[in-house]
Scaffold this motif. Sequence first.
Motif, PDB file in Angstrom:
ATOM      1  N   ALA A 129       0.648  -1.065  -0.222  1.00 49.19           N
ATOM      2  CA  ALA A 129      -0.222   0.264  -0.452  1.00 49.19           C
ATOM      3  C   ALA A 129       0.960   1.130  -0.284  1.00 49.19           C
ATOM      4  N   PHE A 130       2.084   1.379   0.445  1.00 47.44           N
ATOM      5  CA  PHE A 130       2.821   2.447   0.747  1.00 47.44           C
ATOM      6  C   PHE A 130       3.440   2.775  -0.618  1.00 47.44           C
ATOM      7  N   SER A 131       3.804   1.584  -1.692  1.00 48.73           N
ATOM      8  CA  SER A 131       4.083   2.089  -2.374  1.00 48.73           C
ATOM      9  C   SER A 131       3.442   2.330  -3.644  1.00 48.73           C
ATOM     10  N   MET A 132       1.628   2.642  -3.689  1.00 42.50           N
ATOM     11  CA  MET A 132       0.730   2.840  -3.859  1.00 42.50           C
ATOM     12  C   MET A 132       0.623   4.529  -3.788  1.00 42.50           C
ATOM     13  N   ILE A 133       1.119   4.804  -2.409  1.00 47.13           N
ATOM     14  CA  ILE A 133       0.786   5.830  -2.384  1.00 47.13           C
ATOM     15  C   ILE A 133       1.508   6.750  -2.759  1.00 47.13           C
ATOM     16  N   ALA A 134       3.133   6.560  -3.058  1.00 44.49           N
ATOM     17  CA  ALA A 134       4.066   6.814  -3.046  1.00 44.49           C
ATOM     18  C   ALA A 134       3.738   7.354  -4.674  1.00 44.49           C
ATOM     19  N   VAL A 135       3.822   6.116  -5.518  1.00 42.44           N
ATOM     20  CA  VAL A 135       3.469   6.494  -7.366  1.00 42.44           C
ATOM     21  C   VAL A 135       2.595   7.520  -7.226  1.00 42.44           C
ATOM     22  N   THR A 136       1.531   7.598  -6.229  1.00 42.96           N
ATOM     23  CA  THR A 136       0.293   8.799  -6.761  1.00 42.96           C
ATOM     24  C   THR A 136       0.903   9.982  -6.142  1.00 42.96           C
ATOM     25  N   ALA A 137       1.529  10.031  -5.074  1.00 44.17           N
ATOM     26  CA  ALA A 137       2.846  11.557  -4.595  1.00 44.17           C
ATOM     27  C   ALA A 137       3.212  11.284  -6.117  1.00 44.17           C
ATOM     28  N   VAL A 138       3.668  10.792  -6.249  1.00 38.90           N
ATOM     29  CA  VAL A 138       4.926  11.869  -7.635  1.00 38.90           C
ATOM     30  C   VAL A 138       4.034  11.754  -8.888  1.00 38.90           C
ATOM     31  N   LEU A 139       3.061  11.181  -9.357  1.00 39.33           N
ATOM     32  CA  LEU A 139       2.282  11.435 -10.556  1.00 39.33           C
ATOM     33  C   LEU A 139       0.997  13.116  -9.739  1.00 39.33           C
ATOM     34  N   HIS A 140       0.976  12.919  -8.878  1.00 36.74           N
ATOM     35  CA  HIS A 140      -0.031  14.558  -8.244  1.00 36.74           C
ATOM     36  C   HIS A 140       0.837  15.400  -8.499  1.00 36.74           C
ATOM     37  N   GLY A 141       2.362  15.026  -7.548  1.00 39.64           N
ATOM     38  CA  GLY A 141       3.532  16.048  -7.997  1.00 39.64           C
ATOM     39  C   GLY A 141       3.859  16.576  -9.359  1.00 39.64           C
ATOM     40  N   LEU A 142       3.998  15.547 -10.280  1.00 38.84           N
ATOM     41  CA  LEU A 142       3.698  15.214 -11.156  1.00 38.84           C
ATOM     42  C   LEU A 142       3.818  16.995 -12.295  1.00 38.84           C
ATOM     43  N   LEU A 143       2.211  16.691 -12.175  1.00 36.73           N
ATOM     44  CA  LEU A 143       0.410  16.762 -12.424  1.00 36.73           C
ATOM     45  C   LEU A 143       0.889  18.886 -11.705  1.00 36.73           C
ATOM     46  N   GLY A 144       0.752  18.188 -10.385  1.00 37.09           N
ATOM     47  CA  GLY A 144       0.996  20.027 -10.281  1.00 37.09           C
ATOM     48  C   GLY A 144       1.793  20.364 -10.163  1.00 37.09           C
ATOM     49  N   GLY A 145       3.152  20.211 -10.296  1.00 36.43           N
ATOM     50  CA  GLY A 145       4.133  20.759 -10.819  1.00 36.43           C
ATOM     51  C   GLY A 145       3.995  21.553 -12.887  1.00 36.43           C
ATOM     52  N   LEU A 146       3.476  20.570 -13.707  1.00 39.07           N
ATOM     53  CA  LEU A 146       3.602  20.499 -14.743  1.00 39.07           C
ATOM     54  C   LEU A 146       2.274  22.126 -14.709  1.00 39.07           C
ATOM     55  N   ALA A 147       1.354  21.786 -13.767  1.00 42.72           N
ATOM     56  CA  ALA A 147       0.262  23.352 -14.268  1.00 42.72           C
ATOM     57  C   ALA A 147       0.622  24.391 -13.207  1.00 42.72           C
ATOM     58  N   GLY A 148       1.721  24.391 -12.692  1.00 39.85           N
ATOM     59  CA  GLY A 148       2.399  26.052 -12.350  1.00 39.85           C
ATOM     60  C   GLY A 148       3.230  26.343 -13.535  1.00 39.85           C
ATOM     61  N   TRP A 149       3.714  25.239 -14.033  1.00 43.73           N
ATOM     62  CA  TRP A 149       4.699  25.361 -14.579  1.00 43.73           C
ATOM     63  C   TRP A 149       3.961  26.469 -15.990  1.00 43.73           C
ATOM     64  N   GLY A 150       3.195  25.745 -16.460  1.00 45.32           N
ATOM     65  CA  GLY A 150       2.373  26.731 -17.229  1.00 45.32           C
ATOM     66  C   GLY A 150       1.855  27.157 -17.444  1.00 45.32           C
ATOM     67  N   GLY A 151       1.229  27.965 -15.803  1.00 48.45           N
ATOM     68  CA  GLY A 151       0.976  29.201 -15.451  1.00 48.45           C
ATOM     69  C   GLY A 151       2.164  30.105 -15.315  1.00 48.45           C
ATOM     70  N   ALA A 152       3.066  30.138 -14.961  1.00 51.85           N
ATOM     71  CA  ALA A 152       3.830  30.960 -14.990  1.00 51.85           C
ATOM     72  C   ALA A 152       4.032  31.748 -16.303  1.00 51.85           C
ATOM     73  N   LEU A 153       4.754  30.095 -17.594  1.00 49.33           N
ATOM     74  CA  LEU A 153       4.969  30.276 -18.455  1.00 49.33           C
ATOM     75  C   LEU A 153       3.745  31.366 -18.985  1.00 49.33           C
ATOM     76  N   LEU A 154       2.842  31.501 -19.007  1.00 46.44           N
ATOM     77  CA  LEU A 154       1.785  32.242 -19.175  1.00 46.44           C
ATOM     78  C   LEU A 154       1.832  33.503 -19.201  1.00 46.44           C
ATOM     79  N   GLN A 155       2.753  33.544 -18.031  1.00 45.23           N
ATOM     80  CA  GLN A 155       2.707  34.603 -17.310  1.00 45.23           C
ATOM     81  C   GLN A 155       3.811  35.401 -18.142  1.00 45.23           C
ATOM     82  N   SER A 156       4.976  34.646 -18.485  1.00 46.18           N
ATOM     83  CA  SER A 156       6.499  35.050 -18.714  1.00 46.18           C
ATOM     84  C   SER A 156       5.643  35.858 -20.440  1.00 46.18           C
ATOM     85  N   LYS A 157       4.771  34.932 -21.299  1.00 45.43           N
ATOM     86  CA  LYS A 157       4.681  35.084 -21.772  1.00 45.43           C
ATOM     87  C   LYS A 157       3.944  36.638 -22.404  1.00 45.43           C
ATOM     88  N   LYS A 158       2.178  36.860 -21.079  1.00 50.91           N
ATOM     89  CA  LYS A 158       1.742  37.895 -21.332  1.00 50.91           C
ATOM     90  C   LYS A 158       3.185  39.349 -20.966  1.00 50.91           C
TER      91      LYS A 158
END
Length: 115
Positions: free
Chosen positions: A82-111
């Motif tokens: 179960a711990f490995s399932m939680i770790a995989v979920t944390a990594v995937l959600h971390g990447l999803l959030g990181g990419l969303a924040g990165w995209g928002g920052a790129l939109l600001q830099s374009k502006k």
Amino acid sequence: MRYFLALLLVSVLLYGFVPLWWVFVPATALAGYWLAFSPLQGFAIGLGTHLLFVGISVAILNESNDGILAYRIAGVLGLPSAFSMIAVTAVLHGLLGGLAGWGGALLQSKKRAVA
């Protein structure tokens, strides 16, 4: 700090009604847009926000059913525990959030580049 507390409050209130990513991906993209001065800062904002919410959901969901659900899903996915399932979920959600924040920052830099 004020934005972080507002995001945490909204996510806890909406937690039972909509899936996790419906709240956090747009909110993290907006955080990257408003708060980040570089794409790396946007990625860090998103990564931290999503990893925090995974911690909250593990504390609430996994502990409320004694880890049975995570253990069974880990078995379906072929993960050893179960711990490995939680770790995989944390990594995937971390990447999803990181990419969303990165995209928002790129939109600001374009502006900024256009203005």
